[in-house]
Design an enzyme around this catalytic site. Structure first.
Site, PDB file in Angstrom:
ATOM      1  N   ASP A 195      -2.668   5.841  -2.137  1.00  0.00           N
ATOM      2  CA  ASP A 195      -1.525   6.543  -1.549  1.00  0.00           C
ATOM      3  C   ASP A 195      -0.179   5.970  -1.976  1.00  0.00           C
ATOM      4  OD1 ASP A 195      -3.517   7.953  -0.371  1.00  0.00           O
ATOM      5  OD2 ASP A 195      -3.258   7.101   1.628  1.00  0.00           O
ATOM      6  N   ASP A 253     -13.442   8.693  -0.446  1.00  0.00           N
ATOM      7  CA  ASP A 253     -12.247   8.174   0.223  1.00  0.00           C
ATOM      8  C   ASP A 253     -12.632   7.317   1.424  1.00  0.00           C
ATOM      9  OD1 ASP A 253      -9.528   7.852   0.734  1.00  0.00           O
ATOM     10  OD2 ASP A 253      -9.312   9.742   1.812  1.00  0.00           O
ATOM     11  N   GLU A 299     -12.835   1.546   2.157  1.00  0.00           N
ATOM     12  CA  GLU A 299     -12.524   0.086   2.157  1.00  0.00           C
ATOM     13  C   GLU A 299     -13.424  -0.660   3.136  1.00  0.00           C
ATOM     14  OE1 GLU A 299     -10.259   2.576   2.413  1.00  0.00           O
ATOM     15  OE2 GLU A 299      -9.808   2.461   0.281  1.00  0.00           O
TER      16      GLU A 299
END
Ligand code: MIG
Length: 648
Positions: free
Chosen positions: A406, A309, A312
């Site tokens: 999400d 997670d 980015e």
């Protein structure tokens, strides 16, 4: 050497690792005009009125990307509105399908903007802000183009069989008790379950490669206790390493110079969940190897699955933007999702000894984290493992799957999930799925049931929800029978789902396709965006509307309709054309294509109980090629395919 693909260079860029095949250089770029702009190039290609433009993987809007603007710039932004230009991955592959049919892959680690008939411009307009290698893929159909492309970017990651089971997740499970309660809830309700994800709260103060000792006093014992119940644990790993003197991973990273440097040459400090962190420079092979080795603390405890997670990377603020977070607002031009864009200019990578600003290579950061994890796990484990990531770039599909981030508990995002699946498959990401039921917001019983009925066909099948939302585990809802029905359908379908996934991966094909790919001559099928082909035998038409008693289904040819009611499969012949089909909650209706077969297995509470070889065949076909192995071995080949014949 592949000759149906040619490449064309427009300026230099760091290698992305996306294309693994040897591809010949072409002379002049076909289809597009190219004009330099700033430090990059703008490409333009006129579209015909009826052209469909496929691709772009994890983006919003339709399977046909026309009418939209899409920005490849990996972003952590939970507001998945239809016009959101960027999500977590960058998948710069498009297929134009019409009088001319071809594919184009814009291979660049930097930002790229795709305007596809945007505002009715009648053209594909692509701005690559830095150097790019454009690959043009020829083929006689959109599907043929995609297959050539998939061959060029290399074989999909292969998950173990248990990764095709159902998984439960929630941000907020904090200790052994919480996790036991979930496993018990499923078992008591008679609902199958293969894994439970551990979100950031399992760690000691959000420090990667640690476990909170109070909450998990003996991880190894706990893992084996859960495995005894058929449930595996899947911990999360975040991209940033907490600045924590004394932590061995932090210390070694600093000492060996493995972290990204800030613009003054010191280790870059960015705040994420643990507070200030450093980002490993995943673009360097030695850093990937080092990061991958850290998984040993988990694999030693018997863990075989992970999710990556915040890669980015998401940055709440940095040493440069600290104090500015009070100004957070969606209108702030500096702010995207959770991150100040300017922070992406505040740190650097070291690529083959050369300092490269993060901005230039932003889109391949997460992909290289996934690569680090995969290579580490390859070395640590004997068999296959579950691995999926939030951020990605084409090429990362060889190392792991992705989930689509999400989303929210709303009907729009269920529909979006349906549209994203074939687009992701075109870009190599066969192993993917959304947070079933929605991450943000409160799922209604009806939405969760309809979403499960769709996700029952997606390779990654996980219910995940955010902290602060209503409990979303299936056993928490009334009328458990309906949930049991859909979850058990998934396990009955596993012989097929596993086989079709493995065959697609081995033959460089898609697992989920738009109807257009199966029925390219059918002008109506070409426009359908709410039905999909799943593997070679099935067509699905999920119910996507609140309050609906069923839905209109378009069948391009006569098919066998299968109705699963929780206990048995009832089949009947359905004619080609449009039908209104009643689908009560808890039932699932799908179709077996003409001349095809569907192998279905028996009931199971987890994949350990599945015997993929004991199947019944449904449908009017003669033969089915079933891929079969132990679900764990890495030595996969088409030799594992056996031919099943329908008796009588
Ligand atoms: O800033 O780890 O997309 O799945 O539950 C939020 C907590 C961080 C974002 C992931 C989500 C996960 C959550 N994470």
């Amino acid at each position: 050497m592949i000759t149906t693909i040619k490449k064309y260079s427009f300026g230099a860029h760091a290698p992305t690792g996306a294309v693994t095949a040897q591809v010949e250089e072409g002379d002049t770029l076909p289809y597009f005009s190219a004009q330099s702009e700033g430090r990059g190039t703008r490409f333009r290609c006129p579209l015909e009125k009826d052209d469909i433009v496929y691709g772009l993987g994890e983006t919003m809007r339709g399977i046909d990307k026309r009418g939209g603007r899409y920005v490849s710039f990996n972003t952590d932004n939970p507001h998945h509105k239809q016009d959101m230009p960027s999500l977590y991955g960058s998948h710069n592959f498009i297929v134009v399908d019409g009088k001319k049919t071809f594919g184009a892959f814009f291979d660049t680690p930097a930002r790229a903007v795709f305007e596809i008939d945007y505002g009715g411009s009648g053209e594909v307009n692509v701005l690559c802000e830095r150097g790019v290698t454009v690959y043009i893929v020829e083929g006689e159909s959109a599907h043929a183009v995609v297959r050539r492309f998939l061959r060029a970017v290399g074989r999909s990651y292969l998950p173990p069989l248990w990764a095709f089971g159902f998984g439960q997740s929630r941000w907020g499970y904090k200790d052994e008790r919480d996790i036991r309660r979930i496993a018990r809830g499923y078992a008591k309700a008679g609902m199958p379950l293969d894994y439970i994800c551990m979100d950031i709260d399992y760690m000691d103060r959000y420090i990667d490669f640690t476990v909170n000792k109070k909450r998990f006093p003996d991880l190894k014992a706990f893992v084996s206790e859960m495995k005894g119940k058929g449930v595996r644990l899947v911990p999360i790993v975040d991209a940033g390493i907490k600045v924590e003197p004394g932590d061995p991973v932090y210390e070694e990273g600093v000492q060996k110079g493995y972290f990204c440097k800030n613009i003054e040459g010191k280790d870059f400090c960015a705040a994420v969940w643990p507070g200030m962190t450093h980002f490993p420079d995943f673009l360097r092979p030695e850093v990937r190897a080092w990061f991958g080795r850290q998984y040993k603390v988990y694999t030693d405890a018997g863990i075989e699955g992970f999710w990556n997670d915040m890669n980015e990377p998401a940055i709440f603020y940095s040493e440069y933007t600290k104090g500015k977070t009070g100004e957070r607002s969606e209108g702030d031009p500096l702010y995207r999702g959770n991150t100040f864009l300017s922070d992406y200019r505040n740190f650097c990578h070291n690529i083959e000894g050369k300092e490269v600003n993060h901005w230039e290579v932003h889109n391949i950061f997460g992909a290289n984290m996934t690569r680090a994890s995969a290579e580490g796990l390859d070395a640590l484990l004997g068999g296959r493992y579950l691995l999926f990531s939030r951020s990605s770039y084409i090429g990362a599909h060889r190392y792991g799957g992705i989930w689509t981030g999400d989303n929210s508990s709303c009907w729009d995002h269920l529909r979006q999930n349906v549209r994203q699946m074939p687009s992701l498959n075109m870009c190599g990401f066969l192993y993917s799925g959304a947070d079933t039921g929605g991450f943000g917001g409160n799922a209604s019983r009806e939405l969760l049931l309809r979403w499960l009925a769709f996700s029952a066909f997606t390779p990654l099948f996980r219910d995940h929800a955010s902290k602060g939302t209503r409990p979303q585990e299936c056993f928490r809802f009334r009328g458990k029978k309906d949930f049991r029905s859909i979850l058990s359908l998934r396990y009955r379908l596993l012989p097929y789902i596993y086989s079709e996934f493995m065959k697609a991966a081995l033959s460089f094909d898609m697992y989920m396709q738009p109807l257009a790919f199966g029925y390219p001559q059918d002008s109506r099928a070409r426009r359908v965006e709410d039905e999909l082909l799943v593997g070679g035998s099935l067509l699905i038409a999920p119910v996507l509307e609140k309050g609906a008693k069923g839905r209109l289904v378009y069948l391009p040819e006569a098919m066998t309709e299968v109705r699963w009611d929780g206990a048995s499969f009832r089949t009947r012949q359905a004619a080609a054309g449009e039908h209104f089909v009643k689908v009560p909650l808890g039932e699932v209706v799908f179709y077996i294509r003409k001349g095809k077969l569907l192998p279905v297995g028996g009931a199971a509470m987890h994949t350990g109980e599945c015997d993929l070889s004991a199947v019944t065949l449904l449908g009017d076909g003669e033969e089915y090629e079933q891929y079969l192995d132990d679900g764990l071995t890495r030595s996969v080949s088409e030799g594992n395919i056996r031919l099943l014949r329908r008796l009588g």
